[in-house]
Design an enzyme around this catalytic site. Sequence first.
Site, PDB file in Angstrom:
ATOM      1  N   ASP A  46       0.845  -1.204   0.000  1.00 26.12           N
ATOM      2  CA  ASP A  46       0.000   0.000   0.000  1.00 26.12           C
ATOM      3  C   ASP A  46       0.875   1.247   0.000  1.00 26.12           C
ATOM      4  O   ASP A  46       1.600   1.498   0.964  1.00 26.12           O
ATOM      5  CB  ASP A  46      -0.906  -0.029   1.244  1.00 26.12           C
ATOM      6  CG  ASP A  46      -2.031   0.996   1.154  1.00 26.12           C
ATOM      7  OD1 ASP A  46      -1.978   1.873   0.273  1.00 26.12           O
ATOM      8  OD2 ASP A  46      -2.955   0.911   1.978  1.00 26.12           O
ATOM      9  N   ASP A  47       0.815   2.005  -1.076  1.00 24.71           N
ATOM     10  CA  ASP A  47       1.574   3.266  -1.204  1.00 24.71           C
ATOM     11  C   ASP A  47       3.078   3.044  -1.338  1.00 24.71           C
ATOM     12  O   ASP A  47       3.866   3.923  -0.997  1.00 24.71           O
ATOM     13  CB  ASP A  47       1.313   4.217  -0.019  1.00 24.71           C
ATOM     14  CG  ASP A  47      -0.127   4.710   0.059  1.00 24.71           C
ATOM     15  OD1 ASP A  47      -0.955   4.274  -0.758  1.00 24.71           O
ATOM     16  OD2 ASP A  47      -0.415   5.528   0.965  1.00 24.71           O
ATOM     17  N   CYS A  86      -6.175   4.193  -3.253  1.00 24.27           N
ATOM     18  CA  CYS A  86      -6.480   2.825  -2.799  1.00 24.27           C
ATOM     19  C   CYS A  86      -7.739   2.168  -3.375  1.00 24.27           C
ATOM     20  O   CYS A  86      -7.659   1.151  -4.051  1.00 24.27           O
ATOM     21  CB  CYS A  86      -6.625   2.813  -1.290  1.00 24.27           C
ATOM     22  SG  CYS A  86      -5.102   3.187  -0.434  1.00 24.27           S
ATOM     23  N   ARG A  90      -7.841  -1.089  -6.004  1.00 23.01           N
ATOM     24  CA  ARG A  90      -8.149  -2.456  -5.546  1.00 23.01           C
ATOM     25  C   ARG A  90      -9.342  -3.043  -6.291  1.00 23.01           C
ATOM     26  O   ARG A  90      -9.366  -4.232  -6.638  1.00 23.01           O
ATOM     27  CB  ARG A  90      -8.423  -2.438  -4.034  1.00 23.01           C
ATOM     28  CG  ARG A  90      -7.157  -2.265  -3.237  1.00 23.01           C
ATOM     29  CD  ARG A  90      -7.346  -1.529  -1.932  1.00 23.01           C
ATOM     30  NE  ARG A  90      -6.064  -0.932  -1.572  1.00 23.01           N
ATOM     31  CZ  ARG A  90      -5.129  -1.567  -0.880  1.00 23.01           C
ATOM     32  NH1 ARG A  90      -5.365  -2.767  -0.404  1.00 23.01           N
ATOM     33  NH2 ARG A  90      -3.970  -0.996  -0.644  1.00 23.01           N
ATOM     34  N   LYS A 143      -5.610  -5.482   4.049  1.00 25.14           N
ATOM     35  CA  LYS A 143      -6.482  -4.317   3.890  1.00 25.14           C
ATOM     36  C   LYS A 143      -7.456  -4.524   2.732  1.00 25.14           C
ATOM     37  O   LYS A 143      -7.045  -4.803   1.611  1.00 25.14           O
ATOM     38  CB  LYS A 143      -5.622  -3.083   3.637  1.00 25.14           C
ATOM     39  CG  LYS A 143      -6.403  -1.858   3.201  1.00 25.14           C
ATOM     40  CD  LYS A 143      -5.493  -0.672   3.030  1.00 25.14           C
ATOM     41  CE  LYS A 143      -6.168   0.456   2.268  1.00 25.14           C
ATOM     42  NZ  LYS A 143      -5.304   1.630   2.147  1.00 25.14           N
ATOM     43  N   HIS A 145     -10.740  -2.385   1.829  1.00 27.63           N
ATOM     44  CA  HIS A 145     -11.038  -1.051   1.282  1.00 27.63           C
ATOM     45  C   HIS A 145     -11.980  -1.053   0.069  1.00 27.63           C
ATOM     46  O   HIS A 145     -11.891  -0.184  -0.805  1.00 27.63           O
ATOM     47  CB  HIS A 145      -9.744  -0.277   0.947  1.00 27.63           C
ATOM     48  CG  HIS A 145      -9.898   1.193   1.267  1.00 27.63           C
ATOM     49  ND1 HIS A 145      -8.879   2.107   1.116  1.00 27.63           N
ATOM     50  CD2 HIS A 145     -10.974   1.897   1.719  1.00 27.63           C
ATOM     51  CE1 HIS A 145      -9.318   3.305   1.458  1.00 27.63           C
ATOM     52  NE2 HIS A 145     -10.570   3.202   1.836  1.00 27.63           N
ATOM     53  N   SER A 168      -8.284   1.997   5.260  1.00 25.55           N
ATOM     54  CA  SER A 168      -6.904   2.441   5.505  1.00 25.55           C
ATOM     55  C   SER A 168      -6.602   2.563   6.996  1.00 25.55           C
ATOM     56  O   SER A 168      -7.488   2.823   7.809  1.00 25.55           O
ATOM     57  CB  SER A 168      -6.646   3.773   4.814  1.00 25.55           C
ATOM     58  OG  SER A 168      -6.737   3.613   3.418  1.00 25.55           O
ATOM     59  N   HIS A 222       1.588   2.301   4.005  1.00 28.21           N
ATOM     60  CA  HIS A 222       0.650   3.423   4.169  1.00 28.21           C
ATOM     61  C   HIS A 222       0.902   4.064   5.529  1.00 28.21           C
ATOM     62  O   HIS A 222       1.145   3.366   6.513  1.00 28.21           O
ATOM     63  CB  HIS A 222      -0.781   2.881   4.079  1.00 28.21           C
ATOM     64  CG  HIS A 222      -1.846   3.921   3.912  1.00 28.21           C
ATOM     65  ND1 HIS A 222      -2.212   4.766   4.923  1.00 28.21           N
ATOM     66  CD2 HIS A 222      -2.615   4.256   2.842  1.00 28.21           C
ATOM     67  CE1 HIS A 222      -3.187   5.574   4.485  1.00 28.21           C
ATOM     68  NE2 HIS A 222      -3.440   5.277   3.224  1.00 28.21           N
ATOM     69  N   ASP A 274      -0.557  -0.714  -4.736  1.00 24.73           N
ATOM     70  CA  ASP A 274      -1.852  -0.177  -5.192  1.00 24.73           C
ATOM     71  C   ASP A 274      -1.758   1.201  -5.830  1.00 24.73           C
ATOM     72  O   ASP A 274      -2.596   1.583  -6.640  1.00 24.73           O
ATOM     73  CB  ASP A 274      -2.853  -0.137  -4.027  1.00 24.73           C
ATOM     74  CG  ASP A 274      -2.491   0.888  -2.964  1.00 24.73           C
ATOM     75  OD1 ASP A 274      -1.296   1.210  -2.808  1.00 24.73           O
ATOM     76  OD2 ASP A 274      -3.407   1.361  -2.262  1.00 24.73           O
ATOM     77  N   ASN A 275      -0.744   1.964  -5.426  1.00 22.83           N
ATOM     78  CA  ASN A 275      -0.538   3.306  -6.005  1.00 22.83           C
ATOM     79  C   ASN A 275       0.852   3.763  -5.582  1.00 22.83           C
ATOM     80  O   ASN A 275       1.526   3.116  -4.779  1.00 22.83           O
ATOM     81  CB  ASN A 275      -1.628   4.294  -5.557  1.00 22.83           C
ATOM     82  CG  ASN A 275      -1.817   4.361  -4.063  1.00 22.83           C
ATOM     83  OD1 ASN A 275      -2.814   3.880  -3.537  1.00 22.83           O
ATOM     84  ND2 ASN A 275      -0.856   4.917  -3.342  1.00 22.83           N
ATOM     85  N   LYS A 295       1.542   9.320  -5.211  1.00 24.77           N
ATOM     86  CA  LYS A 295       0.161   8.950  -4.888  1.00 24.77           C
ATOM     87  C   LYS A 295      -0.817  10.079  -5.212  1.00 24.77           C
ATOM     88  O   LYS A 295      -0.539  11.246  -4.931  1.00 24.77           O
ATOM     89  CB  LYS A 295       0.073   8.625  -3.395  1.00 24.77           C
ATOM     90  CG  LYS A 295      -1.319   8.317  -2.893  1.00 24.77           C
ATOM     91  CD  LYS A 295      -1.307   7.935  -1.422  1.00 24.77           C
ATOM     92  CE  LYS A 295      -2.710   7.602  -0.953  1.00 24.77           C
ATOM     93  NZ  LYS A 295      -2.724   7.009   0.391  1.00 24.77           N
TER      94      LYS A 295
HETATM   95 MG    MG Z   1      -2.697   3.091  -1.316  1.00 23.62          MG
END
Ligand code: MG
Length: 453
Positions: A46-47, A86, A90, A143, A145, A168, A222, A274-275, A295
């Site tokens: 994540d991130d 996010c 996803r 996670k 989301h 998150s 994240h 994810d990003n 992001k």
């Molecule tokens: Mg993310």
Amino acid sequence: MANLDRRTFLTRAAHAVGGLAAAQLLGGVSVAAGRRRPNIVIIFADDLGYGDLGCFGHPTIRTPNLDRMAAGGAKLTQFYSAAPVCTPSRAALLTGRLPIRTGMCSSKRGVLFPDSAGGIQDSEILIPEALRGQGYATACIGKWHLGHLPQYLPTRHGFDSYFGIPYSNDMKPCPLMEGETVIEEPADQTTLTSRYTERALQFIREHRKRPFFLYFPHTFPHVPLHVSARFEGTSTRGLYGDVVEELDWSVGQVIDALHTEGLARETLVFFTSDNGPWLTQKLSGGSAGLLRGGKGSTWEGGMREPCLAYWPGTIPAGSVRQDLSSTLNLFPTCLTLARAPIPTDRTLDGYDLLPALTGKGPCARDTMFFYQGAQLWAVRKGPWKAHLTSQDAGAKAQQNDPPLLFNLDIDPSERFDVAADHPDVVADLLKAVEAHRMTLEAVPSQLEARIEA
Ligand code: MG
């Protein structure tokens, strides 16, 4: 007796046909009839930024296990998530569809929040739903989301089990859930990575005799960053480095478990994010390496992700693929591997990645669309990327007419606008945008509705 013979024949015929179809479908991957369908593990950070792994050039963060995945498998250098934040990212991974088609994006609210009333719709087909129909055991650990209300939870969308946080880790109350039950609130975030990992290993061991799909979306890196005591203060990159190094440890545990259980050669392990990195978090955010933006941005740094695929004996060790590819490709890739029928009643935005992963041929994708919320901001076709709208950190969004144009093969950092030199390329990209827009149907956004107080 005659009936039994006939039944035996039909069973054998079905196997033979299944085997033939599989051989044709799998683009050179030899999955013989009768041999079990491969397991699939998708590890999703994540991130995490394009420049945050050793094998993607980070000078001080140590990622020996991810580097081992790269050395023993494939590194994809032009791989994109489908959104720079996010929730839409996803949704796209699990459905193989751009978020604009599933209602999982909005220009008003970028992601789902604890007060959101929406989530992934029942009408969508997620990878685990399709694979479960082919006899796969399915688990989501980490996670989610895609909606925290019961009807949107993983257990209602194809996953046999769920362990993780529903949104998150900077959102409150940040519950830890087992299935549909909150077991801890707020979750002790320092132990999340290690507890997720423990669950993942348990799932792999318990399903060693049956094909499985493990979707493993980590909570980190994240912000807020949390790390177990064992990794605290161990990286020269500070807390962010500690967190990434713990994720790397987790990946190593999964790879080791697959080898120990004798499953490595029948399991595709995929790793990406994810990003892009959350740059405004300064030292607590990651790095997009040589890419512009992070992001939340449709510059390369927001959506181009570090990506690794590992499958000893099937993916050539140490391969580096420059194919234009995306998380959108995972849906058709997973379904093809599981020999599940590809849905024909909806628009899919992905292409089978197996030819590229196995070195048999290029990925069929030649175009990528970059959405900011529900707005199309940029398009890439081949090496060319045009920004219809763009925004730099701290500045206002600007409409570009003509669009900004970059050749990403030559200029991956998007520094030199060459639109004036290539009006024909700009026209071609605008044509691709128009053609794409023709495929869109209006769907209500799931990200705007709020729970009534
Ligand atoms: Mg993310």
